[in-house]
Design an enzyme around this catalytic site. Structure first.
Site, PDB file in Angstrom:
ATOM      1  N   SER A 152      56.553 -72.277  60.525  1.00 62.20           N
ATOM      2  CA  SER A 152      55.788 -73.491  60.819  1.00 62.20           C
ATOM      3  C   SER A 152      54.464 -73.538  60.080  1.00 62.20           C
ATOM      4  O   SER A 152      53.715 -74.512  60.209  1.00 62.20           O
ATOM      5  CB  SER A 152      55.481 -73.560  62.319  1.00 62.20           C
ATOM      6  OG  SER A 152      56.654 -73.397  63.054  1.00 62.20           O
ATOM      7  N   THR A 181      52.288 -74.558  64.650  1.00 61.34           N
ATOM      8  CA  THR A 181      50.977 -74.762  64.040  1.00 61.34           C
ATOM      9  C   THR A 181      49.967 -73.789  64.633  1.00 61.34           C
ATOM     10  O   THR A 181      49.907 -73.622  65.842  1.00 61.34           O
ATOM     11  CB  THR A 181      50.509 -76.203  64.353  1.00 61.34           C
ATOM     12  OG1 THR A 181      51.380 -77.089  63.675  1.00 61.34           O
ATOM     13  CG2 THR A 181      49.077 -76.426  63.930  1.00 61.34           C
ATOM     14  N   THR A 231      49.213 -75.625  59.080  1.00 65.34           N
ATOM     15  CA  THR A 231      50.605 -75.922  59.431  1.00 65.34           C
ATOM     16  C   THR A 231      51.417 -76.340  58.207  1.00 65.34           C
ATOM     17  O   THR A 231      50.851 -76.783  57.201  1.00 65.34           O
ATOM     18  CB  THR A 231      50.653 -77.079  60.457  1.00 65.34           C
ATOM     19  OG1 THR A 231      51.975 -77.223  60.968  1.00 65.34           O
ATOM     20  CG2 THR A 231      50.238 -78.396  59.832  1.00 65.34           C
ATOM     21  N   ARG A 251      54.432 -87.351  54.455  1.00 63.78           N
ATOM     22  CA  ARG A 251      53.893 -87.405  55.820  1.00 63.78           C
ATOM     23  C   ARG A 251      52.784 -86.360  56.016  1.00 63.78           C
ATOM     24  O   ARG A 251      52.890 -85.216  55.593  1.00 63.78           O
ATOM     25  CB  ARG A 251      55.024 -87.147  56.814  1.00 63.78           C
ATOM     26  CG  ARG A 251      54.610 -87.216  58.289  1.00 63.78           C
ATOM     27  CD  ARG A 251      54.297 -85.861  58.857  1.00 63.78           C
ATOM     28  NE  ARG A 251      54.088 -85.892  60.311  1.00 63.78           N
ATOM     29  CZ  ARG A 251      53.619 -84.879  61.019  1.00 63.78           C
ATOM     30  NH1 ARG A 251      53.327 -83.749  60.428  1.00 63.78           N
ATOM     31  NH2 ARG A 251      53.452 -84.983  62.323  1.00 63.78           N
ATOM     32  N   THR A 275      48.429 -78.525  68.935  1.00 65.51           N
ATOM     33  CA  THR A 275      49.733 -78.278  68.334  1.00 65.51           C
ATOM     34  C   THR A 275      50.709 -79.300  68.918  1.00 65.51           C
ATOM     35  O   THR A 275      50.451 -79.875  69.967  1.00 65.51           O
ATOM     36  CB  THR A 275      50.210 -76.829  68.608  1.00 65.51           C
ATOM     37  OG1 THR A 275      51.476 -76.623  67.999  1.00 65.51           O
ATOM     38  CG2 THR A 275      50.310 -76.539  70.083  1.00 65.51           C
ATOM     39  N   GLY A 276      51.811 -79.522  68.217  1.00 64.63           N
ATOM     40  CA  GLY A 276      52.796 -80.475  68.703  1.00 64.63           C
ATOM     41  C   GLY A 276      52.956 -81.652  67.762  1.00 64.63           C
ATOM     42  O   GLY A 276      52.565 -81.580  66.596  1.00 64.63           O
TER      43      GLY A 276
HETATM   44  C1  SD4 Z   1      52.026 -81.748  62.831  1.00 63.62           C
HETATM   45  N1  SD4 Z   1      50.919 -80.769  64.722  1.00 63.62           N
HETATM   46  O1  SD4 Z   1      52.158 -81.717  61.622  1.00 63.62           O
HETATM   47  C2  SD4 Z   1      51.657 -80.474  63.532  1.00 63.62           C
HETATM   48  C3  SD4 Z   1      52.896 -79.653  63.680  1.00 63.62           C
HETATM   49  C4  SD4 Z   1      53.127 -78.924  64.922  1.00 63.62           C
HETATM   50  O2  SD4 Z   1      54.725 -78.492  66.472  1.00 63.62           O
HETATM   51  O3  SD4 Z   1      52.241 -78.533  65.639  1.00 63.62           O
HETATM   52  N2  SD4 Z   1      54.371 -78.777  65.250  1.00 63.62           N
HETATM   53  O4  SD4 Z   1      52.213 -82.763  63.497  1.00 63.62           O
END
Ligand code: SD4
Length: 331
Positions: free
Chosen positions: A89, A191, A209, A219, A242-243
């Site tokens: 990730s 992340t 990330t 993106r 994160t997320g």
């Molecule tokens: C994103 N927040 O690129 C990051 C990726 C991540 O779970 O945290 N993934 O949106």
């Protein structure tokens, strides 16, 4: 609704401590030092990071222990995960976009609100260090794509293939169905957002990330966006996320957490309130994860997420520990 047992109506409320009820696992957060009564607490230096990343927090802690700055600590700390090819990730080994290209996002912020960021960076394994160079060596805050890559080369960074065989094979497999469905708590390390307070009491943060796996080419998520994926205010504290970045951007999540702390909320309460804001915007489609962690000037920490399974590492004079985060939804 099975999973969506909204526990806000539960009886976990702690009289006089929180203005709204506690929810899943939050009692644990309070017991581990998140009470909003910090005046006598001095937990500095300290480092916290999203997910269970002991090698990264260990590295950051060693920088702090040797008298290093919070800025050096967070940069050195997250570099450990960027270099780890098994962490798919972040950095080298990260999952690619749907065209098979690994594109990285990162940002860094210091005690004086200086910040630097790179978005859609390819072929460079340590985006956090490029972000720091953007902060320190340019009049800008964000560099993107080819420009960011060229800048990195000008600063001595080397070109590297970031797509590992493992990530390539998984992507080829994914292409057979090509369904974009972000996985909740993917691998339990995602992340990396890291926040630290050094021996001078100064705060810095870093976030890095490879973004959402199999995203549309081009993106960019929340992680390199100051205020969304990361925010630090030395007078108040710091937060990182994160997320699913789109949801964090929509609420300027990390800035929101810091502003809530400025208004007097504990890190724990601030993270919870920010998650609730996201939930309010999404009502019945909570099929995604968001996790925030935060630290205030006193070294108190907190974390909150939507789905159980998120955790954050804390390393302070009190020890080194992974804290399961409180969550909005029950298991
Ligand atoms: C994103 N927040 O690129 C990051 C990726 C991540 O779970 O945290 N993934 O949106």
């Amino acid at each position: 609704m099975n999973r969506r047992k909204f526990l806000e109506k539960s009886t976990l409320s702690t009289a006089g401590i929180l203005s709204t009820p506690l929810i899943a696992g939050e009692r644990q957060g309070l017991e581990s030092g998140n009470s909003p009564n910090p005046s006598s607490i001095d937990l500095k230096p300290i480092v916290i990071a999203t997910w269970d990343v002991p090698n990264a927090t260990e590295k950051a802690w060693s920088v702090l222990q040797n008298g290093g700055s919070a800025l050096d600590a967070v940069e050195q700390g997250v570099r450990i995960e960027e270099a780890d090819e098994n962490n798919q990730s972040v950095g080298k080994g990260g999952r690619p976009d749907r065209d098979g290209n690994v594109t990285l996002d990162a940002c860094i912020m210091d005690k004086d609100s200086n910040c630097g960021s790179v978005v859609y960076l390819q072929n460079i394994a340590h985006p956090i260090s490029v972000a720091r160079k953007v902060m320190e060596e340019t009049p800008h805050v964000i560099l993107a794509g080819k420009g960011a890559e060229q800048f990195a080369y000008s600063q001595g960074f080397e070109k590297e293939e970031l797509l590992t065989e493992k990530s390539k094979q998984e992507w080829l497999q994914w292409k057979k169905t090509a369904q974009y469905r972000p996985v909740i708590n993917i691998e339990n390390h995602d992340t990396i957002g890291m926040l630290a307070i050094d021996g001078n009491g100064d705060i810095a943060g870093a976030c890095t990330t490879s973004g959402m796996a199999y995203k549309i080419a081009g993106r960019v998520g929340d992680s390199p966006i100051i205020g969304a994926g990361l925010f630090v205010d030395n007078e108040v504290g710091g937060a990182t996320a994160t997320g699913v970045g789109e949801e964090v951007i929509r609420t300027v999540g990390s800035f929101l957490v810091v502003e809530l702390m400025r208004q007097g909320k504990s890190p724990q309460e601030a993270c919870r309130t920010a998650v609730q804001r996201i939930i309010e915007k999404n009502k019945d489609k909570l099929d995604f994860q968001i996790g925030f962690i935060a630290i205030n000037r006193n070294g108190e920490t907190g974390g909150f997420c939507i789905h159980p399974g998120f955790s954050y590492r804390v390393y302070s004079g009190k020890g080194h520990k992974n804290n399961p985060s409180s969550s909005y939804l029950a298991k």
